[in-house]
Design a protein around this motif. Structure first.
Motif, PDB file in Angstrom:
ATOM      1  N   SER A  65     -11.201  -3.109  -2.528  1.00 35.17           N
ATOM      2  CA  SER A  65     -10.960  -4.139  -1.510  1.00 35.17           C
ATOM      3  C   SER A  65     -11.531  -5.494  -1.908  1.00 35.17           C
ATOM      4  O   SER A  65     -11.039  -6.527  -1.467  1.00 35.17           O
ATOM      5  N   LYS A  70      -6.055  -8.681  -0.740  1.00 34.09           N
ATOM      6  CA  LYS A  70      -4.751  -8.747  -0.069  1.00 34.09           C
ATOM      7  C   LYS A  70      -3.944  -7.473  -0.289  1.00 34.09           C
ATOM      8  O   LYS A  70      -3.364  -6.923   0.645  1.00 34.09           O
ATOM      9  N   LEU A  71      -3.899  -7.008  -1.531  1.00 32.65           N
ATOM     10  CA  LEU A  71      -3.167  -5.776  -1.830  1.00 32.65           C
ATOM     11  C   LEU A  71      -3.749  -4.589  -1.062  1.00 32.65           C
ATOM     12  O   LEU A  71      -3.017  -3.769  -0.515  1.00 32.65           O
ATOM     13  N   ALA A  73      -5.516  -4.656   1.740  1.00 30.35           N
ATOM     14  CA  ALA A  73      -5.242  -4.808   3.176  1.00 30.35           C
ATOM     15  C   ALA A  73      -3.794  -4.417   3.488  1.00 30.35           C
ATOM     16  O   ALA A  73      -3.531  -3.731   4.487  1.00 30.35           O
ATOM     17  N   TRP A  74      -2.867  -4.852   2.634  1.00 31.33           N
ATOM     18  CA  TRP A  74      -1.466  -4.466   2.825  1.00 31.33           C
ATOM     19  C   TRP A  74      -1.296  -2.955   2.681  1.00 31.33           C
ATOM     20  O   TRP A  74      -0.569  -2.328   3.443  1.00 31.33           O
ATOM     21  N   GLY A  77      -2.635  -1.175   5.932  1.00 30.67           N
ATOM     22  CA  GLY A  77      -1.747  -1.335   7.086  1.00 30.67           C
ATOM     23  C   GLY A  77      -0.432  -0.590   6.929  1.00 30.67           C
ATOM     24  O   GLY A  77       0.017   0.115   7.838  1.00 30.67           O
ATOM     25  N   ILE A  78       0.176  -0.735   5.774  1.00 36.98           N
ATOM     26  CA  ILE A  78       1.477  -0.095   5.540  1.00 36.98           C
ATOM     27  C   ILE A  78       1.328   1.423   5.451  1.00 36.98           C
ATOM     28  O   ILE A  78       2.157   2.165   5.978  1.00 36.98           O
ATOM     29  N   GLY A 122       3.289   1.928   0.452  1.00 35.60           N
ATOM     30  CA  GLY A 122       1.832   2.016   0.497  1.00 35.60           C
ATOM     31  C   GLY A 122       1.255   2.559  -0.794  1.00 35.60           C
ATOM     32  O   GLY A 122       0.248   2.052  -1.303  1.00 35.60           O
ATOM     33  N   LEU A 125       1.424  -0.151  -3.433  1.00 31.09           N
ATOM     34  CA  LEU A 125       0.377  -1.155  -3.193  1.00 31.09           C
ATOM     35  C   LEU A 125      -1.003  -0.632  -3.595  1.00 31.09           C
ATOM     36  O   LEU A 125      -1.812  -1.364  -4.163  1.00 31.09           O
TER      37      LEU A 125
END
Length: 146
Positions: A65, A70-71, A73-74, A77-78, A122, A125
């Motif tokens: 993290s 950004k990756l 966090a995406w 969430g995804i 996901g 990512l």
């Protein structure tokens, strides 16, 4: 890391209760056939609980993290959206089958497919973030030939 731990724990609870729901709901409806309802328990335990525990270990070791905020966090969430949609649709369609309701709707299949596409996105990512955390994105400069 707290988010990973709490999300994993939540999926463990949901997975256990979905197994209880499956057992009681099929008993209540005298259902002995096959339905997706029996697989919800496993999906939430593996995709939610176990995968996020593994990611928690990876996060602890490689600090993903921080390396790719950004990756990561995406991914988080995804991935969660994919697990919830996939498991939720299995719960809906499986319950419909057990209750004797037609569950062959193209809309339901489309929503379930969306959940699986989110899981795929996901995973991609996560691997991109892990790749960055491991330093594979850094360009190396070749030493000049002597």
């Amino acid at each position: 890391m707290k988010k990973l731990l709490y999300a994993s724990f939540t999926y463990a609870i949901v997975g256990v209760f979905s197994g209880l729901f499956y057992r009681e709901f099929t008993k209540m409806n005298d259902f002995t056939g096959q339905s997706q309802l029996g697989l919800v328990h496993t999906h939430w335990l593996v995709l939610g609980f176990m995968v996020l525990l593994i990611v928690l270990v990876l996060e602890k070791v490689f600090n993903i993290s921080a390396a790719a905020p950004k990756l990561f966090a995406w991914f988080f969430g995804i991935w969660n959206a994919g697990v919830i949609i996939t498991g939720g649709m299995m719960l809906v369609k499986g319950s419909m089958v057990v209750a004797g309701v037609d569950a062959t709707s193209k809309a339901l299949a489309g929503i379930a497919g969306t959940g699986h596409m989110l899981l795929t996105a996901g995973l991609i990512l996560l691997f991109l973030a892990l790749r960055k955390a491991l330093g594979f994105n850094k360009k190396t400069v070749a030493a000049p030939a002597v």
